[in-house]
Design a protein around this motif. Sequence first.
Motif, mmCIF file in Angstrom:
data_model
loop_
_atom_site.group_PDB
_atom_site.id
_atom_site.type_symbol
_atom_site.label_atom_id
_atom_site.label_comp_id
_atom_site.label_asym_id
_atom_site.label_seq_id
_atom_site.Cartn_x
_atom_site.Cartn_y
_atom_site.Cartn_z
ATOM 1 N N ASN A 167 -35.501 -39.820 -2.279
ATOM 2 C CA ASN A 167 -34.498 -40.084 -1.246
ATOM 3 C C ASN A 167 -33.101 -40.258 -1.836
ATOM 4 N N GLY A 168 -33.027 -40.654 -3.092
ATOM 5 C CA GLY A 168 -31.741 -40.785 -3.755
ATOM 6 C C GLY A 168 -31.030 -39.445 -3.858
ATOM 7 N N ILE A 169 -31.810 -38.370 -4.005
ATOM 8 C CA ILE A 169 -31.212 -37.031 -4.099
ATOM 9 C C ILE A 169 -30.525 -36.701 -2.775
ATOM 10 N N LYS A 170 -31.175 -37.073 -1.665
ATOM 11 C CA LYS A 170 -30.597 -36.867 -0.338
ATOM 12 C C LYS A 170 -29.336 -37.721 -0.173
ATOM 13 N N ILE B 263 -23.784 -26.839 -2.278
ATOM 14 C CA ILE B 263 -24.348 -27.669 -3.350
ATOM 15 C C ILE B 263 -25.241 -28.766 -2.755
ATOM 16 N N ALA B 264 -24.749 -29.390 -1.674
ATOM 17 C CA ALA B 264 -25.530 -30.444 -1.015
ATOM 18 C C ALA B 264 -26.817 -29.869 -0.425
ATOM 19 N N ASP B 265 -26.710 -28.688 0.194
ATOM 20 C CA ASP B 265 -27.911 -28.055 0.765
ATOM 21 C C ASP B 265 -28.960 -27.833 -0.312
ATOM 22 N N MET C 84 -29.302 -29.416 -3.095
ATOM 23 C CA MET C 84 -29.878 -30.690 -3.536
ATOM 24 C C MET C 84 -30.971 -31.142 -2.580
ATOM 25 N N GLU C 85 -30.753 -30.904 -1.297
ATOM 26 C CA GLU C 85 -31.787 -31.284 -0.324
ATOM 27 C C GLU C 85 -33.044 -30.438 -0.503
ATOM 28 N N GLU C 86 -32.839 -29.163 -0.870
ATOM 29 C CA GLU C 86 -34.015 -28.321 -1.159
ATOM 30 C C GLU C 86 -34.770 -28.844 -2.383
ATOM 31 N N ILE C 87 -34.024 -29.244 -3.399
ATOM 32 C CA ILE C 87 -34.670 -29.777 -4.611
ATOM 33 C C ILE C 87 -35.482 -31.020 -4.254
ATOM 34 N N ARG C 88 -34.886 -31.860 -3.393
ATOM 35 C CA ARG C 88 -35.591 -33.063 -2.980
ATOM 36 C C ARG C 88 -36.948 -32.699 -2.370
ATOM 37 N N GLU C 89 -36.960 -31.652 -1.516
ATOM 38 C CA GLU C 89 -38.223 -31.256 -0.884
ATOM 39 C C GLU C 89 -39.238 -30.812 -1.920
ATOM 40 N N VAL C 90 -38.776 -30.038 -2.901
ATOM 41 C CA VAL C 90 -39.693 -29.549 -3.942
ATOM 42 C C VAL C 90 -40.287 -30.731 -4.714
#
Lengths: 132, 338
Positions: B213-216, B313-315, B317-323
Motif C-alpha cells: 500500500n505504500g507504493i500506492k 509514472i504513478a500509473d 507504480m500502481e501496476e507494480i503494486r498489483e504485481v
Amino acid sequence: MKKEEVPQDKSALANFTREVCYVKNEEGKYETVLSTGWEVKAQALDSAWDEVKERIEEARQAVIRGEKSPIYYFMALKLMDMPVISDYTGIWPFFIKRHQRPSVFRRLSDRVLKKYAKAFEITVEELKNFKG
Amino acid sequence: MDKRFEHLQAAHCENGVTTALLKHRGVDFITEPLAFGIGSGLFYIQIPFLTVNNGPAISFRTMPGAIFARTCKSLGIQVVRKKFSREDQAEAYVDRLVQEGIPVGCQVGVFHLPYFPVEYRFHFNAHNLIVFDREDDRYLVSDPVMETATQLTVSELTKVRFAKGPLAPQGQAYYPIVKIPVDHQIIRSAIIKGIKRNIRDMLHIPGGFAGVNGIKYTAKRVRRWRDKLGARRGGLFLGQIVRMQEEIGTGGGGFRYLYAAFLEQAHAYLQDDELLRISEDFTKAGDMWRHNAVKMAGVYKGRTTEQSDFDEIADRMEEIREVEKSAFKRLSSIKSLK
C-alpha cells in the motif's frame, strides 16, 4: 534483468568499485554480475548534486549580502540539515537558527564557535572570517 | 587467528556483513539472497511528512539492523551487540576482538568514509562494514560494497563510527556466536519464517504508507508533485526514488531481484515449484521498477516534464503494486509454508 542487459555506464563509482547486480543468466537462473554503473541513476545523482551546488552558491550570496551568517553557508557546504548539525554540535535547532543571523553570530563566544568549527572541520578563524 | 577472514563482495552492506560474518563462523550454506530473505529484507515505505536530503523519505528495504538480527535469531545464532558513548572504549572493544581473531561488524556513517567516492558521501549513517585485523595504526576493513578489502586508520574508523545525525551509529559493533550447528531443518524453518514475516510486512502492515500500500501512497503523491513543487523539484523528488531504488546496495530493481534470487534458492530447501514461479513475479516487479526509472529520468533530465508524464509514472507504480501484491498473496497460499 537479463545478464546481457546489465548496463556498464560511466558513473561516480569509476576507480573506486563496481557494484553487484543480481541478474538472470542463460539458463534462467540468478547469478551476480559486476556493473560500472547505470546512466539513469548516475543522472539522478548528478541532478541531486547540481541542486546541492546551487544551494551552496545561494548560501554564499546570502552571506555576502549580509543576510546570513557563515554558519548558514557551511551547513550547506557540508550538506548538513538541522538534525545533523544539531547532533554534531550539541546545540538546539532553535539556537542554531538564531546563530544563522549575522548580528547574533558576531556576538558568539569562541566556545560556541569552536563547536561549529569542529563540526565543519575548519578552524574558528576560518569560520569567523568567512565573507563569502 | 584460527581462520583467515575472507572478504566477500555483496550487493547490500548489511546482507554482506551478515553473510561474511556467518560464513567465517562456519555457517557455510549462507548466501546474500538467503540472508536477505531469512531476514525478511524486502519492504517498501514512504515516511509521511518527512524529507531526507531534500527529497521524499522512501525505502525499498526493511529497517537498518533488522536483517542481521532476524537472520541470526532464526538460525539460532546469538548476537553480541554493543553501543558506546566514549570513543576510547569503542576503540578498545574492537581492538580486543580483532586481537582474539574475531571479525567484528561496525555500523558507520558514510559522510567521512575516505574510500567512498565523494559523490556518494551524504550524511547516511546506516552503512555497515567488518573490521577483521589491525596492523599498526591501520585497521583492515572488509566493506561489502567494495571489490576488495580496504583499510582505515584508527582515527578514520572512530570518526565514521561516531558519525552524528539521524540513525547515528554510536560506535555500534556486533558479531555472531554460533552455539548449535545450523542443520538443514533449521535452515528450512528459518526460510519459512522469513517468508511469512515478509508477507505480513508487505500485505498486512497498517497505516497505508508501508508495504504494497505504500507504493500506492507514493503514486498518489507523485501525481501532485508537479503542481505542488514544480517540474524541476518534482523531478528531483523522482530522482531520489530512483537512487533509493537502484543505487549501489540494492542489487537493482529496488531489491526485487535479490528477493527473486532468494526464492530461487529457497526452492532448493523447500522443493516447491510454486516458489520458482513466484520468483519470476519478483523478477517482473524488478524489471517494472527499472523501466519506470527510465521514465523518471526523462523528468529530471528535463525532457518529459508534463503532468501526463507524472501521471504515467504513478500509473506504473500502481501496476507494480498489483504485481507485488499478487506475488505475496501467492506466497501466502503455498501449503508447504504453513
